[in-house]
Design a protein around this motif. Structure first.
Motif, PDB file in Angstrom:
ATOM      1  N   ASN A 171     -10.399  38.758 -39.602  1.00 51.00           N
ATOM      2  CA  ASN A 171     -10.413  39.904 -40.518  1.00 51.00           C
ATOM      3  C   ASN A 171     -11.383  41.001 -40.067  1.00 51.00           C
ATOM      4  O   ASN A 171     -11.888  41.749 -40.892  1.00 51.00           O
ATOM      5  CB  ASN A 171     -10.753  39.448 -41.945  1.00 51.00           C
ATOM      6  N   GLU A 172     -11.675  41.080 -38.759  1.00 56.66           N
ATOM      7  CA  GLU A 172     -12.528  42.153 -38.256  1.00 56.66           C
ATOM      8  C   GLU A 172     -11.779  43.482 -38.312  1.00 56.66           C
ATOM      9  O   GLU A 172     -10.580  43.561 -38.023  1.00 56.66           O
ATOM     10  CB  GLU A 172     -12.964  41.874 -36.822  1.00 56.66           C
ATOM     11  N   LEU A 173     -12.502  44.520 -38.689  1.00 57.21           N
ATOM     12  CA  LEU A 173     -11.929  45.853 -38.773  1.00 57.21           C
ATOM     13  C   LEU A 173     -12.111  46.559 -37.447  1.00 57.21           C
ATOM     14  O   LEU A 173     -13.230  46.873 -37.044  1.00 57.21           O
ATOM     15  CB  LEU A 173     -12.599  46.649 -39.905  1.00 57.21           C
ATOM     16  N   HIS A 203      -9.826  42.998 -48.430  1.00 56.06           N
ATOM     17  CA  HIS A 203      -8.589  42.388 -48.893  1.00 56.06           C
ATOM     18  C   HIS A 203      -8.210  42.994 -50.237  1.00 56.06           C
ATOM     19  O   HIS A 203      -9.065  43.160 -51.125  1.00 56.06           O
ATOM     20  CB  HIS A 203      -8.743  40.878 -49.028  1.00 56.06           C
ATOM     21  N   TYR A 231     -17.053  37.536 -43.038  1.00 56.91           N
ATOM     22  CA  TYR A 231     -16.574  37.977 -41.737  1.00 56.91           C
ATOM     23  C   TYR A 231     -16.029  36.809 -40.925  1.00 56.91           C
ATOM     24  O   TYR A 231     -16.573  35.702 -40.919  1.00 56.91           O
ATOM     25  CB  TYR A 231     -17.696  38.648 -40.946  1.00 56.91           C
ATOM     26  N   ILE A 263     -10.526  53.656 -41.168  1.00 57.65           N
ATOM     27  CA  ILE A 263      -9.600  53.812 -42.281  1.00 57.65           C
ATOM     28  C   ILE A 263     -10.162  54.842 -43.250  1.00 57.65           C
ATOM     29  O   ILE A 263     -11.364  55.125 -43.273  1.00 57.65           O
ATOM     30  CB  ILE A 263      -9.356  52.475 -43.007  1.00 57.65           C
ATOM     31  N   ALA A 302     -12.543  43.881 -42.564  1.00 62.34           N
ATOM     32  CA  ALA A 302     -11.457  44.535 -43.296  1.00 62.34           C
ATOM     33  C   ALA A 302     -11.402  44.014 -44.724  1.00 62.34           C
ATOM     34  O   ALA A 302     -11.436  42.797 -44.950  1.00 62.34           O
ATOM     35  CB  ALA A 302     -10.121  44.281 -42.590  1.00 62.34           C
ATOM     36  N   SER A 314     -10.026  45.707 -54.413  1.00 66.28           N
ATOM     37  CA  SER A 314     -10.278  45.134 -53.085  1.00 66.28           C
ATOM     38  C   SER A 314     -11.615  44.402 -53.094  1.00 66.28           C
ATOM     39  O   SER A 314     -12.513  44.740 -53.872  1.00 66.28           O
ATOM     40  CB  SER A 314     -10.283  46.217 -51.996  1.00 66.28           C
ATOM     41  N   LYS A 341     -18.413  48.150 -45.642  1.00 67.11           N
ATOM     42  CA  LYS A 341     -17.642  47.063 -45.029  1.00 67.11           C
ATOM     43  C   LYS A 341     -18.384  46.436 -43.845  1.00 67.11           C
ATOM     44  O   LYS A 341     -17.822  45.608 -43.147  1.00 67.11           O
ATOM     45  CB  LYS A 341     -16.288  47.600 -44.567  1.00 67.11           C
TER      46      LYS A 341
END
Length: 806
Positions: free
Chosen positions: A292-294, A269, A288, A298, A267, A283, A410
């Motif tokens: 903060n794993e997506l 920031h 990783y 989105i 994800a 951003s 990402k």
């Protein structure tokens, strides 16, 4: 050596004492006399009653033998099977055999066998106390034979194929063949030079790998089945899956069951950073981590792919194992030491109805896998339709390589996993090829892995031999600890440490075997995923490592039996004596190398030298440098002044100085144990003595006075028995006289040396010789080389004037 002062104030060596001591045989301690019975003259073996501490040691060993497996078995059954005491059964797919695992049953059955072995050892050790048993070391023989048998059984199970498929040369060839295809060179129109997977440094190279080596690996089953030997038809793919109408699928060497392509996203920031020219960065992509794993889509990513007839799905890392218990996949550690989820992530599904539905299929869900269309990140190679699979795969990869967002910006990890079955060898391989997309911008290929396992996977045996051996050795160590006391036991920790390491590694082999079964996925035929096998593959890889360590420590344990073998006892005792000093030496060397590693890391971290990019890489590179495996030219090129300077300093301190000290420590230990390593009276020593006694008895029987009469041999013929033939042969009187002359000369020489020592010999007064020590290397007639020194002896002479000259 003793000395005496003579009239010339020169010390004389006590040659007689030295020669006599060297020539006298070593005397073994006398055995205590046998106790005779009251009513007969036969020796009676005296058996002492068992002490309480010995019985307590046996009881403690039995209790620990049963408790140790339960410590792992009960939690394992609860976590992986759902039943603490009964275990469970299950199937990977409906077409596979049942797999039943009950860790408690395996642990208790193995402990029962190990307990029986421990009781037998206890009986031999405590009831063989008679004189004859002590002399022939009955327990020593039992210990050596039991070790040899257990070791040979372990080696037989490993290299006979009963315990693992790794030791088969054909299995190794199967793994090497997979590497040879997936690591093959690839070159396409958009690349000027061929590359291999470890050389990938950009996304476009990854797509070229998917178009080349991976395509041949995946679609070989379909294309080779479709091709025929008729000229003009499709050519065979260079892969070991041979098809064609004359070669039915049932005779394939291997089958690529399915492959899964997934991405792990991170994800972004939100930040507010302004560049030098005024560009606002809103951003950033962090490094990783699990925090903060997506885990959700989105933006308009999903809608964008819907327009291209593809859907995007986020798969979970949780799955149901073969016993229907929910498990979480183990983490995958990349080359950058970053930990990623072992399964799940960002995957695609081809929703193109026209290409993905072959004739005769009713729905797209039934036909996706066989048609070669990607479904939830997977291609099903085993059930591939020969006419559509290669075409659809080529279409998809061509589309993905042209879309910049097919590999998300990402993305932190892109991984391709496959499951391959070789029905000829009855093995399967879990294949994993991954690249990391670091937030530094570097594209880092991870080390490919191929892990082998038997196929089909069957239930583990009720009595697991590595566990039996581990518990038996543990029981032996507990008995010794209780009976000998902890001071004496840990006093020889260097020797006992090998035994404890053997127990630990063998026990870990059993634990990893259980975890392999616990992480096997239960798969539905409409949702086959190769990434779910990664955890089972990791457990199997760790099992391989621990099995190798167990074989090493079990073999090294055999050095304990060399303590009573002449010459060999020095080697084993040197290892034991030097263990402490060498361990402390390694601590000092490790500190020195750690300091140099930080130094080289600071100097070469941002240069072209990959060997010193991180502190861990620097440490390992310096260890390799001790063997000469270090790019010295690259170091000098990266830093012309400091590179050669610090490398020379490192080599001087570590290689020349430190390892010279290591050699000195080992030599000191060897010297220390040399005098104390006299073989005790044991099997080998007593066997040699017994053979000598038997030879003497046989010689006296055949060639003594009674034997001479039987052979009708008359003096002066001397009769001796020959070692090889065992026959008595007659020697002439001349030979006997020559022997007597030599013995007489040796007696006179011994008497002369004794007289010289006492200073009372008449011959010594007449000779009146003097000893001169010189380093002169001249080769004179009256010079002798004794111990590296020239001793020149000159007789006294008188000149014409009557004076003496020396």
């Amino acid at each position: 050596v003793s000395t005496q002062s003579t009239g010339d104030n020169l010390p004389l060596m006590d040659w007689t004492t030295t020669a006599t001591a060297a020539s006298m045989p070593r005397q073994r301690p006398e055995m205590p006399p046998l106790e005779l019975g009251a009513n007969d003259d036969q020796p009676q073996e005296m058996i002492k009653p068992l002490s309480a501490e010995k019985l307590f040691g046996l009881a403690a060993a039995i209790v620990c033998t049963f408790l140790l497996p339960l410590v792992v078995a009960l939690p394992y059954n609860i976590q992986f099977t759902g039943s603490a005491w009964r275990g469970a059964c299950g199937k990977i797919t409906n077409n596979q055999p049942d797999i039943c695992v009950n860790a408690v049953e395996i642990g208790c059955a193995s402990a029962a066998v190990a307990t029986g072995m421990a009781i037998v050892r206890f009986v031999f050790k405590n009831y063989t106390t008679g004189r004859r048993c002590r002399r022939w070391r009955v327990y020593g023989i039992f210990a050596f034979v039991s070790y040899s048998v257990t070791m040979l059984v372990m080696i037989g199970l490993v290299y006979g194929g009963s315990l693992t498929v790794l030791t088969d040369r054909l299995s190794d060839g199967f793994a090497k063949q997979i590497y040879s295809f997936l690591d093959d060179e690839f070159e396409y129109d958009d690349e000027k030079f061929p590359q291999t997977f470890p050389e990938i440094n950009q996304i476009s190279a990854f797509w070229n790998w998917m178009k080349g080596p991976f395509r041949n690996f995946l679609v070989a089953t379909a294309e080779n089945y479709e091709a025929t030997v008729t000229p003009g038809d499709a050519e065979l793919v260079n892969a070991p899956a041979f098809g064609g109408q004359a070669r039915p699928k049932a005779r394939y060497p291997w089958l690529n069951s399915w492959c899964t392509w997934r991405q792990v996203l991170v994800a972004p920031h939100n930040v507010d950073i302004t560049t030098y020219v005024g560009l606002n960065v809103e951003s950033i992509i962090p490094r990783y981590s699990s925090e903060n794993e997506l885990n959700s889509l989105i933006g308009n990513t999903a809608s964008a792919f819907d327009k291209r007839n593809y859907s995007v799905t986020i798969l979970s890392s949780d799955f149901n194992n073969v016993f229907d218990k929910n498990q979480e996949a183990w983490t995958f550690v990349g080359k950058s030491k970053t930990k990623y989820p072992g399964a799940g992530g960002y995957v695609f599904t081809d929703e193109s109805a026209t290409e993905c539905i072959p004739d005769g299929s009713s729905t797209i869900d039934e036909a996706r896998g066989t048609a070669g269309c990607i479904y939830r990140g997977s291609w099903y190679g085993e059930t591939a339709n020969t006419s559509t699979f290669p075409t659809n795969y080529d279409r998809e990869i061509s589309s993905f390589s042209k879309w910049p967002d097919s590999i998300s910006s990402k993305a932190a990890l892109v991984q391709v996993s496959c499951t391959v079955i070789n029905t000829n060898l009855k093995i399967q391989g879990f294949v994993s090829y991954s690249i990391e997309l670091l937030n530094s911008g570097r594209v880092l290929p991870a080390n490919p892995t191929v892990t082998l396992a038997p196929y089909p996977i069957e239930s583990p045996p009720i009595v697991y031999y590595p566990l039996v051996l581990a518990l038996y050795l543990l029981a032996s160590e507990i008995q010794d600890l209780v009976t000998e006391g902890w001071r004496k036991y840990f006093g020889s920790i260097a020797v006992n440490l090998i035994d404890l390491s053997t127990v630990a590694t063998l026990y870990t082999v059993w634990v990893m075997e259980l975890l392999f079964y616990g992480m096997l996925p239960k798969l539905a035929l409409d949702d086959l995923r190769a990434d779910l096998w990664n955890s089972a593959g990791q457990a199997r890889a760790t099992w391989q490592v621990m099995l190798g360590c167990a074989l090493f420590t079990l073999t090294f344990k055999g050095l304990k039996f060399t303590r009573n073998v002449p010459i060999m006892c020095h080697i084993g005792n040197t290892f034991a004596h030097a263990a402490g000093p060498v361990a402390l030496f390694l601590v000092v060397v490790l500190v020195i190398i750690f300091g140099f590693a930080m130094l080289f890391n600071m100097i070469f971290a941002t240069t072209s030298q990959d060997s010193f990019g991180t502190l861990e890489e620097s440490m390992f590179s310096l260890f390799r440098g001790l063997l000469g495996d270090l790019d010295v030219d690259g170091i000098a090129q990266a830093s012309p002044f400091f590179g050669p300077l610090f490398f020379a300093l490192y080599v001087t301190i570590v290689l020349f100085v430190a390892f010279t000290i290591l050699i000195a420590l080992i030599c000191e230990s060897f010297s220390a144990v040399l005098g104390d390593s006299i073989p005790q009276e044991g099997v080998v020593v007593n066997l040699i003595a017994w053979l000598k006694e038997r030879w003497a008895e046989e010689t006296e029987t055949k060639c003594g006075d009674s034997g001479r009469a039987k052979l009708d041999l008359q003096p002066p013929c001397a009769v001796e028995m020959q070692p090889l033939s065992g026959r008595c042969e007659c020697h002439s009187e001349a030979a006997q006289q020559e022997r007597q002359k030599i013995d007489a000369r040796l007696d006179r020489l011994e008497q002369l040396l004794l007289d010289l020592k006492q200073g009372a010999s008449a011959e010594a007064d007449e000779v009146n010789s003097c000893l001169l020590y010189t380093s002169d290397a001249a080769d004179e007639e009256d010079s002798v080389d004794l111990g590296g020194r020239r001793i020149i002896k000159k007789k006294n002479k008188r000149d014409d004037g009557g004076e003496k000259s020396n």
